[in-house]
Design a protein around this motif. Sequence first.
Motif, PDB file in Angstrom:
ATOM      1  N   ILE A   1      42.099  44.444  39.045  1.00 39.86           N
ATOM      2  CA  ILE A   1      42.135  45.918  39.022  1.00 39.86           C
ATOM      3  C   ILE A   1      43.271  46.298  40.377  1.00 39.86           C
ATOM      4  N   ALA A   2      43.032  45.739  41.309  1.00 41.62           N
ATOM      5  CA  ALA A   2      43.631  46.007  42.589  1.00 41.62           C
ATOM      6  C   ALA A   2      45.209  45.393  42.466  1.00 41.62           C
ATOM      7  N   ALA A   3      45.407  44.342  41.774  1.00 44.03           N
ATOM      8  CA  ALA A   3      46.918  43.858  41.637  1.00 44.03           C
ATOM      9  C   ALA A   3      47.509  44.885  40.736  1.00 44.03           C
ATOM     10  N   GLU A   4      46.958  45.315  39.578  1.00 47.92           N
ATOM     11  CA  GLU A   4      47.419  45.952  38.784  1.00 47.92           C
ATOM     12  C   GLU A   4      47.891  47.601  39.379  1.00 47.92           C
TER      13      GLU A   4
ATOM     14  N   ALA B   1      36.896  45.739  48.508  1.00 43.47           N
ATOM     15  CA  ALA B   1      36.841  44.799  47.184  1.00 43.47           C
ATOM     16  C   ALA B   1      38.326  44.893  46.447  1.00 43.47           C
ATOM     17  N   LEU B   2      39.038  45.773  46.914  1.00 37.46           N
ATOM     18  CA  LEU B   2      40.391  45.946  46.017  1.00 37.46           C
ATOM     19  C   LEU B   2      41.680  45.647  46.952  1.00 37.46           C
ATOM     20  N   ASP B   3      41.370  44.748  48.108  1.00 38.73           N
ATOM     21  CA  ASP B   3      42.505  44.332  48.822  1.00 38.73           C
ATOM     22  C   ASP B   3      43.412  43.265  48.030  1.00 38.73           C
ATOM     23  N   CYS B   4      44.890  43.416  48.384  1.00 38.71           N
ATOM     24  CA  CYS B   4      45.702  42.726  47.452  1.00 38.71           C
ATOM     25  C   CYS B   4      47.043  42.487  48.474  1.00 38.71           C
ATOM     26  N   THR B   5      47.891  41.516  47.659  1.00 35.49           N
ATOM     27  CA  THR B   5      48.936  41.380  48.529  1.00 35.49           C
ATOM     28  C   THR B   5      50.307  42.177  47.812  1.00 35.49           C
TER      29      THR B   5
END
Length: 298
Positions: free
Chosen positions: A48-51, A103-107
């Motif tokens: 979810i986070a990546a998208e 929970a939604l951390d991302c690069t």
Amino acid sequence: MKSWKFITYNQLGKQSDVCRECVKVHEDDTHIIGCLCDGLGSPENAQIAAEVATDTVIEMFSTIQSSGDITKNDVRQVKEAVVTAVKTRLKKTAEEKKLELDALDCTLLFVCVFKEEDIAVIGNLGESALCVIGNTDARLFGNGTLDGKAVLDDNAVQRLYMTIIRLDDNVKGFLLSSDGLESEVYYKGQEYVGKSAEIYFNVVLEEDPQKAMQEKVAELTDDPEAGFNDDISLTPIRSMRMCAPSAAENLPFCIRMSTSAAARRGSSAACSSTPPREISSQPHCAEMTRRRPSRRPR
């Protein structure tokens, strides 16, 4: 103006049921924008986070009609805008799905090409890699290691590497790679660009690029001793013809690829990720240099 060709490729890791990564490319009359994000939470939340982050970055840059809208501002302001936009969208998503924001951390990894101006904006926060592929050399931008949080870190703006490059006749394009191909395309925290980077980059020239990329990646993942078990995401973005020199000669913070020094040293694709040296005639421009490491890591 150059024409461009690209594909996106994504492959689940051997131990994965859900891909934690998202890679997309958007093209319109003005831009070509590639973005690759890697979620850091549980598989479902990471996806979810990546998208969300990928869509946000593409949406943001697609509304910028000219590179002048970026260069007239301090680079920190642009970095703040990117990080704020992604954080705001992730926070809204967390509220809608009743999730913890952490929970939604991302690069973040992205390139935005302004096609009519032959200018590209490059950004990287995390362990993925963006290689600029030239006729005689390659350059790794913003390669680093991830210690703790990424875009949700309080210091995300400072940690986001961002620069602007001029797309002169030496620049063939870009290769965005997730860390699933670390040690194949690049090495974390080091300056080496693997020679295989150009092989993946040139897949777009094949008659069936998706099939060619799948077969190339399978050479690694089908070998149980090779250790390539993570999700793998790639997008090569390749210029299909040369263009006249850009009008970006006087950009206040740009990096210009140079063929002269590289040509004298040969054509192998090793390069430097250290700060480029300044050109005396253009004190705010930097010439791309490359350096072969004393020892090739394994």
